[in-house]
Design an enzyme around this catalytic site. Structure first.
Site, mmCIF file in Angstrom:
data_model
loop_
_atom_site.group_PDB
_atom_site.id
_atom_site.type_symbol
_atom_site.label_atom_id
_atom_site.label_comp_id
_atom_site.label_asym_id
_atom_site.label_seq_id
_atom_site.Cartn_x
_atom_site.Cartn_y
_atom_site.Cartn_z
ATOM 1 N N CYS A 1 15.758 -50.128 -13.532
ATOM 2 C CA CYS A 1 14.713 -51.076 -13.929
ATOM 3 C C CYS A 1 13.509 -51.023 -13.003
ATOM 4 O O CYS A 1 12.447 -51.530 -13.339
ATOM 5 C CB CYS A 1 15.275 -52.499 -13.978
ATOM 6 N N VAL B 1 3.119 -46.285 -3.653
ATOM 7 C CA VAL B 1 4.423 -46.648 -4.203
ATOM 8 C C VAL B 1 5.417 -45.533 -3.935
ATOM 9 O O VAL B 1 5.193 -44.383 -4.305
ATOM 10 C CB VAL B 1 4.319 -46.908 -5.725
ATOM 11 N N ASN C 1 9.155 -48.584 -5.026
ATOM 12 C CA ASN C 1 8.771 -49.551 -6.056
ATOM 13 C C ASN C 1 9.598 -50.830 -5.981
ATOM 14 O O ASN C 1 9.717 -51.551 -6.960
ATOM 15 C CB ASN C 1 8.884 -48.929 -7.455
ATOM 16 N N THR C 2 10.175 -51.103 -4.800
ATOM 17 C CA THR C 2 11.010 -52.312 -4.696
ATOM 18 C C THR C 2 10.160 -53.508 -4.310
ATOM 19 O O THR C 2 10.669 -54.619 -4.207
ATOM 20 C CB THR C 2 12.099 -52.127 -3.624
ATOM 21 N N ARG D 1 20.716 -61.869 11.828
ATOM 22 C CA ARG D 1 20.140 -62.353 10.567
ATOM 23 C C ARG D 1 21.089 -63.367 9.955
ATOM 24 O O ARG D 1 22.292 -63.326 10.179
ATOM 25 C CB ARG D 1 19.900 -61.201 9.592
ATOM 26 N N ALA E 1 28.862 -65.799 -21.542
ATOM 27 C CA ALA E 1 28.229 -66.956 -22.186
ATOM 28 C C ALA E 1 28.479 -68.230 -21.380
ATOM 29 O O ALA E 1 27.545 -68.910 -20.982
ATOM 30 C CB ALA E 1 28.755 -67.124 -23.608
ATOM 31 N N MET F 1 33.582 -62.902 -25.807
ATOM 32 C CA MET F 1 32.569 -62.931 -24.742
ATOM 33 C C MET F 1 33.164 -62.506 -23.406
ATOM 34 O O MET F 1 32.672 -62.881 -22.357
ATOM 35 C CB MET F 1 31.939 -64.317 -24.653
ATOM 36 N N SER G 1 38.073 -73.810 -24.020
ATOM 37 C CA SER G 1 39.337 -73.102 -23.746
ATOM 38 C C SER G 1 40.260 -73.146 -24.960
ATOM 39 O O SER G 1 41.471 -73.089 -24.826
ATOM 40 C CB SER G 1 40.084 -73.735 -22.551
ATOM 41 N N GLU H 1 38.707 -72.674 -18.851
ATOM 42 C CA GLU H 1 37.911 -73.573 -18.002
ATOM 43 C C GLU H 1 38.623 -74.181 -16.789
ATOM 44 O O GLU H 1 37.992 -74.383 -15.767
ATOM 45 C CB GLU H 1 37.373 -74.726 -18.859
#
Length: 1338
Positions: free
Chosen positions: A77, A266, A269-270, A430, A804, A1045, A1087, A1268
């Site tokens: 991406c 560039v 590109n991060t 850090r 979902a 799902m 559920s 759940e």
């Protein structure tokens, strides 16, 4: 020299196929190129920002210098296609498929049950594949490091780790801790499950495909030849709006920088890529110097190492590892410190492309490298046409946020990293919101240089990142130390100086002000201890044993977990799959990228793309919508507003109307106002950006529940429930305590964002809707009403969902309706796929809840009365909030028999995006309040929380507070079993000892029960139907109302059909969930999916099996295929619908009684953590979960659900924070700001036990719903952290109850520990007057 521009375009390979692009658009990323141009849809879009790893592919290049072929995993991406010249790209489709041959990486993740919804699986596969190409025998650490840049929301990661552990069997994991584990090959032993130590295991390691290098694609020889030719020409590509120039030489680059001083460079590109994508920053010219060799040069001298600015983090890492070997140990302090930071920059995919020069030049205040580069005396060479200069990287180099002293025409050529001098020590620190793949909250670089054989400081440098607009040098603190000996007297002044020197205003961007300031002290304290350790030969002083833990790292080695389940009953036929750990039925297709999700459907002719335009005001009147500019833009076809809706313009939920598109007034930022349709996604996005909406602000804005309470802004009805006499119970109690807790919201973060494709058929107003929803019938109804047509003209099709968790029901129907309006108006197919940021903004999440309680109890720990008040932040429309508030009250008692109990709940109406259903539906919030109360009672009495839990637990057949009878026997069994399996009492003693011996690390342990009601209190939602066809060749097609799902409903239904028809699962197919096959379905939620749909399929199969009975009797020796063809010839119907009425459940709120649930699922979870009190960082050392799920239909799927829900709960209670600005704008719109659990958050030992000998007469095959309940068990980690914090507070002289809100982030845990440093910051209140904080406290 004159620029030579090459004209033969771009040459690269994808999966062995040559691609030649004459003029690629510089704005095209590899991801959209693969998906749209090459139709390779296995690579997924998850976030678009390099934060989730769903789009991981492998990029290989030939290096003519070393004659090596290098392989990198990268985020497609963020990778511009223009950068691919000479590269070979391998995607998930290129390594194996179910049609040809699987690759072991694909097979093992599937067989180990590491793929549930499957959306993240291709990315996982490619990260692991790249690792194996570079290192065929990795260690477990290599595996977790290689996968750290990949997120999964379903599995809880354990099965992925276990599947890929099989590649590092050489580790011989069984000897890690002397215990046996299930890693050796299963011997068949007469049963169908592999058996190990007499225990069945989830998958057999015996028949896995071996790793075979001959299966890998060869690197194209043409690209080798291309790389060998020293090509000095410049590449130039012109797109619709942008020009991409890739210079062939350094001189050319400097000339370009002189010509276009504003053009960014560039490489990875991060950074520029994210700015362009998320901040809308546009650059007409981009310069990409990837073929300038000088930028990649590395030279080693005795003084240090000079590294080209174009080197990636991964390359820099190998350079530093080499230097640490080459230099004498005392000279490597700086290299080690820098190496430690690099390992934590982003995930592997980011490190493979992000460059050293880019990290410095982008000048972000929380960059992990700049503080250590500055402290470590590093310099860089800046170069332009006018000449070169050497510039120190120090406080004067950074001028402000993202600004440096570099001139516009200068580039960074190289960075010099000096070796450490004798008596010089360097460290980096850090702290980040997640242990891996997260930007730092605060980081630091510190260096001190001593006089020889002395502890007198000659030179010191302290730099912090994350506490200002640039990195900050603690100059005053350094001046106090120089020339003085390194000892307590010198340093005690330094802390108070640091407190005064590092100021952050209350509204500082990023918030967490006190925490960040206290971290600057804690990190310096850690440096102090490391220096004392280094000096001990000079000073002869040892660090006290108690303090040493402050500089020990937290444990991180993941050990093999244990999953215990019951074997199938004696005498069950080998063909009957029920009760066996069967692999998810499409796991292999998911692992090869062949599984089709909504956005993978091919483009149809004339298809348009829709982008939603949302409100930018929290509460305002819309005075005008001007889309004239948008319509002038190229590719824009139309703008859809509320006026275009032919039918109903709103949806009604629990008596309230919600507008599809806002017409006159907006009530939150992110409310949908209109939509732009265009011929491509890019054009639609630009069109949406050009729509101008004029507002007139309205004054009464409500964001928090306190404001809602004050203005009585509620969604009605408000419910209450009571048993016994609470007032009397409180009066008679020996002690009464009042407390409260706040629980933050949670984003669903399903990996597949909301996706739709609506195709108008063209006659009789028919519409085909392909989408990702849990409730197709609801969407069908919504689309039909919106278009003003009957439901029989609309068919909804759901193949599968990429996750979902409750978030694809209500808003999904509204989005589908808007998309359908566009399709109806234009007469063309319309696709709408939300970007991650839009999805997070528009769709809402779990309700934040404020719980207030008053509890009466006896000295022996018995609770006599409890009164609860819950306020849920519902957002701007009702959605399912009233139902959530009701379910909260129904789970008020959790597992405790409290004689006098009262609960009241309210759904507060606010000007934030509306919250909705989310796995658990209010129960995880409700129960955290209850357990928090139990915790407070324990702290008040000075007892252990587990004792209070045990005393008050339901013991024998009882009535709940809504008068439903149940038997808690299995709840008590789960509790006792978990205490035993977790070796709880023994470990509790060990923890007490650990906490006495360590001042700055504390351990905590907690055990938490749950009683969770399964089913819908609204009786009509419990019904289900199915349609089963048998074809003449004997194959069976099953359709039912449940959607797949990742929870495995299709797999379980296939097992049901296999048992009932007595045929192998290979004959049974489930294609999709469609409203054409099964009408009027209920949502896959609560559920209850398998309970209902499994019964319906069972009914249909039994009808068919009975129809075949005369034929079977006549020909008992016949085959299934014989019987079916005979039945057809005898005119017996081979199709049947099955139906299940469901339980008649109800709840009467007037009488406060009812039977809202069919039965209860019980579980108990125990977790132990180790906490660093100085930073609030923690590690979950071990988790044991015992669950009563009756008789499991499929143990591998059920255990997967248990682990996945637990990890989601761990995220909810300890990590995930939604942040809103003071004007109600959501800040956290992607994985870079919103942290869900990753591989580094999995408990180091994760054991799951399914309770033996349990059954459940109320559901199919005696199973129980499991999706759940175990979300709440994640709170065992929350309470373990609270337990550890309690130990730290005891050291600080604080006892008794204290409020720890959820999530227990490092910030909250650290401040609650009340160390000396957090107290110093608290006392130095630097605020001058009340300033507005950076974020709201929701």
């Amino acid at each position: 020299m004159a620029e030579q521009t090459r004209s033969d375009g771009l040459i690269f390979y994808v999966n062995g196929e040559k691609i030649t692009e004459k003029n690629p658009d510089p704005e095209t990323m590899l991801l959209s190129f693969l998906r749209k141009n090459l139709r390779l849809t296995g690579t997924k879009y998850g976030c678009g920002g390099g934060g989730c790893g769903a789009c991981t592919v492998m990029v290989s290049r030939y290096d003519p210098q070393t004659k090596n072929i290098n392989h990198w995993s990268v985020n497609a991406c963020l990778l511009p296609v223009c950068q691919l010249h000479g590269a070979a790209v391998t995607t998930v489709e290129g390594i194996g498929s179910t049609k040809t041959k699987l690759h072991p990486v694909q097979e093992r993740i599937a067989k180990a049950h590491g793929s549930q919804c499957g959306f993240c699986t291709p990315g996982m596969v490619m990260s692991m594949y790249t690792l194996l190409r570079n290192n065929p025998q990795p260690t477990m650490e290599d595996v977790t490091e290689g996968l750290a840049g990949n997120l999964c929301r379903c599995t809880g990661y354990r099965p992925i780790v276990d599947g890929y552990r099989t590649f590092c069997e050489s580790e011989n994991c069984c000897q890690l801790n002397g215990s046996t584990c299930n890693m050796s090959n299963g011997n068949e032993n007469g049963s169908v499950e592999p058996i190990e130590n007499g225990q069945p295991e989830l998958f057999s390691k015996g028949d896995l495909l071996p790793l075979d290098p001959t299966q890998d694609l060869i690197f194209p020889p043409e690209l080798m030849r291309l790389a060998e030719v020293k090509d000095q020409t410049t590449q130039r590509f012109c797109g619709e709006r942008m020009t991409w120039i890739s210079p062939g030489s350094l001189n050319e680059l400097l000339q370009l920088k002189a010509d276009y001083p504003q053009a960014p460079l560039v490489m990875g590109n991060t950074n520029i890529g994210l700015d362009m994508k998320f901040k809308g920053i546009f650059h007409p010219v981009i310069i990409s110097p990837t073929q300038v060799p000088e930028l990649f040069k590395v030279t080693q001298k005795p003084e240090g190492v000079c590294v080209g600015a174009g080197c990636s983090m991964s390359f820099l890492k190998s350079v530093l590892e080499r230097s640490i070997n080459d230099f004498p140990p005392e000279s490597t302090h700086m290299f080690r410190a820098l190496l430690q930071q690099i390992k934590l920059v982003g995930g592997q995919q980011i490190r493979n492309v992000a460059t050293l020069g880019g990290n410095i030049a982008s000048a972000y205040p929380n960059s992990d490298l700049t503080p250590i580069l500055a402290a470590g005396r590093c310099t860089l060479v800046a170069l332009s046409k006018d000449g070169r200069r050497r510039v120190p990287i120090d406080k004067d180099f950074f001028l402000g946020f993202a600004k440096t002293v570099l001139k516009p025409d200068e580039i960074v050529l190289s960075v010099f990293i000096p070796a450490s001098r004798p008596n010089e020590i360097v460290h980096a620190f850090r702290h980040a919101p997640r242990k891996e793949s997260a930007l730092a909250t605060v980081n630091a670089g510190m260096r001190v240089w001593f006089n020889e054989n002395s502890n007198v400081v000659k030179e010191i440098s302290i730099y912090y990142g994350g506490v200002g607009a640039t990195i900050l040098s603690a100059d005053r603190a350094c001046q106090q130390i120089v020339g003085r000996p390194w000892e307590e007297a010198t340093l005690s002044d330094v802390y108070s100086t640091l407190v005064d020197e590092i100021k952050l205003g209350p509204s500082a961007p990023g918030g967490k002000v006190d925490f960040r300031r206290s971290l600057t002290l804690s990190l310096f304290f850690k440096f102090n201890l490391l220096v004392l350790q280094y000096l001990k030969d000079v000073t002869q002083v040892d660090i006290p044993q108690k303090m040493q833990s402050a500089i020990q790292p937290l444990p991180k080695h993941i050990q093999p977990g244990y999953q215990e389940f019951q074997n199938v009953l004696e005498g069950q036929s080998a063909q009957d799959p029920v009760g066996r750990p069967m692999m998810h039925r499409t796991a292999l297709s998911q692992a090869t990228g062949e599984a089709v999700y909504c956005d993978d459907l091919p483009q149809t002719d004339g298809e348009l793309f829709l982008v939603i335009v949302t409100s930018s005001r929290p509460h305002a009147k819309i005075t005008h919508i001007d889309f004239s500019e948008a319509l002038k833009l190229p590719g824009v076809v139309d703008v859809i507003t509320a006026k275009d809706i032919p039918g109903k313009r709103f949806r009604t939920f629990t008596g309230y109307d919600e507008e599809l598109l806002a017409e006159d007034e907006v009530t939150c930022v992110g409310q949908m106002v209109c939509a732009v349709v265009a011929d491509s996604k890019a054009h639609a996005k630009r069109g949406a950006a050009a729509v101008k909406i004029s507002y007139e602000d309205l004054q009464d804005r409500i964001f928090t529940v306190e404001e809602a309470i004050e203005k009585e802004s509620f969604f009605l009805p408000r419910r209450q429930i009571e048993r016994g006499d609470v007032e009397k119970g409180l009066r008679e109690a020996e002690q009464v305590y009042e407390g409260e807790i706040r629980i933050g919201g949670q984003e669903h973060f399903y990996l597949e964002t909301q996706s739709f494709l609506v195709i108008p058929i063209g006659e009789e107003k028919e519409m085909k809707v392909y989408l990702s929803t849990q409730h197709p019938a609801f969407t069908q109804e919504a689309v039909a009403e919106t278009l003003g047509i009957p439901s029989n003209r609309v068919s909804c099709h759901v193949k599968r969902l990429g996750g979902a968790f409750g978030g694809k029901v209500t808003k999904t129907a509204i989005l589908a309706s808007i998309t359908a309006v566009a399709a109806s108006k234009t007469g063309r197919p319309v696709r709408c796929v939300l970007e991650r940021g839009e999805d997070m903004l528009i769709t809402g999440g779990r309700h934040p809840v404020w719980g207030i309680y008053k509890v009466g109890f006896m000295k022996d720990g018995r609770i006599t009365a409890a009164d609860f008040q819950y306020y849920a932040n519902a957002g701007n429309v009702v959605d399912e909030s009233v139902l959530v508030a009701e379910k909260i009250l129904l789970h008020l008692d959790n597992a405790y028999n409290i004689p006098n109990l009262r609960g009241r709940s309210a759904a507060c109406k606010t000007n934030l995006p509306s919250n909705t259903a989310f796995r658990g539906f209010g129960v995880p919030q409700c129960m955290l309040v209850v357990e928090s109360m139990i915790d407070d009672v324990a702290l008040k009495l000075g007892r252990l929380p587990e004792e209070i839990r045990e005393i008050n637990m339901y013991k024998e057949v009882s009535l709940t507070h809504y008068k439903m009878e149940f038997d808690p026997e299995n709840l008590v069994r789960c509790w006792n079993e978990c205490m035993k399996k977790a070796d709880f009492r023994q470990r509790r003693q060990g923890i007490d000892l650990f906490n006495q011996q360590n001042q700055f690390k504390k351990r905590g342990i907690a055990i938490v029960p749950i009683k969770y009601g399964i089913g819908f209190a609204e009786a009509f939602l419990n019904q289900a139907a199915a349609l089963v066809h048998i074809y003449k060749d004997g194959s069976v097609l099953v359709s039912h109302g449940g959607t797949e799902m990742g929870q495995g409903i299709h797999t379980k239904v296939q097992q049901v059909a296999s048992r009932e028809l007595n045929i192998p699962t290979s004959l049974i197919h489930i294609s999709e969930t469609s409203t054409q096959c099964v009408p009027n379905t209920c949502p896959s939620a609560a559920s209850f999916g398998t309970d209902a749909n499994g019964m319906a399929v069972k009914d249909a199969c039994q009808i068919l099996y009975n129809r075949l009975e005369p034929i079977r009797k006549k020909n008992p020796k016949g085959t299934w295929q014989n019987w079916i063809i005979t039945a057809f010839l005898q005119k017996i119907s081979l199709s049947a619908t099955g139906y299940y009425r469901g339980h008649d459940l109800d709840m009467d709120w007037e009488k406060q009684e009812g039977k809202p649930y069919a039965y209860f699922t019980y579980a108990v979870g125990c977790s132990e953590v180790e906490l660093d009190c100085l930073t609030g960082e923690y590690r979950t050392l071990r988790t044991d979960i015992v669950v009563d799920i009756g008789r499991s239909i499929n143990p591998s799927i059920d255990i997967g659900q248990i682990e996945g829900a637990f990890m989601q709960g761990l995220g909810l209670y300890t990590m995930e924070e939604l942040k809103f600005s003071p004007s109600g704008v959501l800040y956290t719109r992607g994985p870079s700001q919103y942290k869900i659990p990753s591989f580094c958050d999995v408990p180091l030992k994760f054991n799951v036990y399914l309770l033996a000998g349990s059954s459940n007469p109320h559901a199919i095959y005696s199973s129980k719903g499991i999706g759940e309940p175990t979300v709440f068990l994640g709170s065992s980690v929350f309470f373990a952290i609270k337990d550890a914090v309690t130990a730290a507070r005891k050291d600080a002289g604080l006892t008794g109850p204290f409020q720890l809100n959820s999530p227990a982030t490092p910030e909250r845990a650290c401040l609650a520990c009340a160390t000396h440093f957090t107290q110093m910051v608290a006392q130095s209140e630097s605020t001058s007057g009340p300033a507005q904080p950076w974020a709201l406290n929701i």
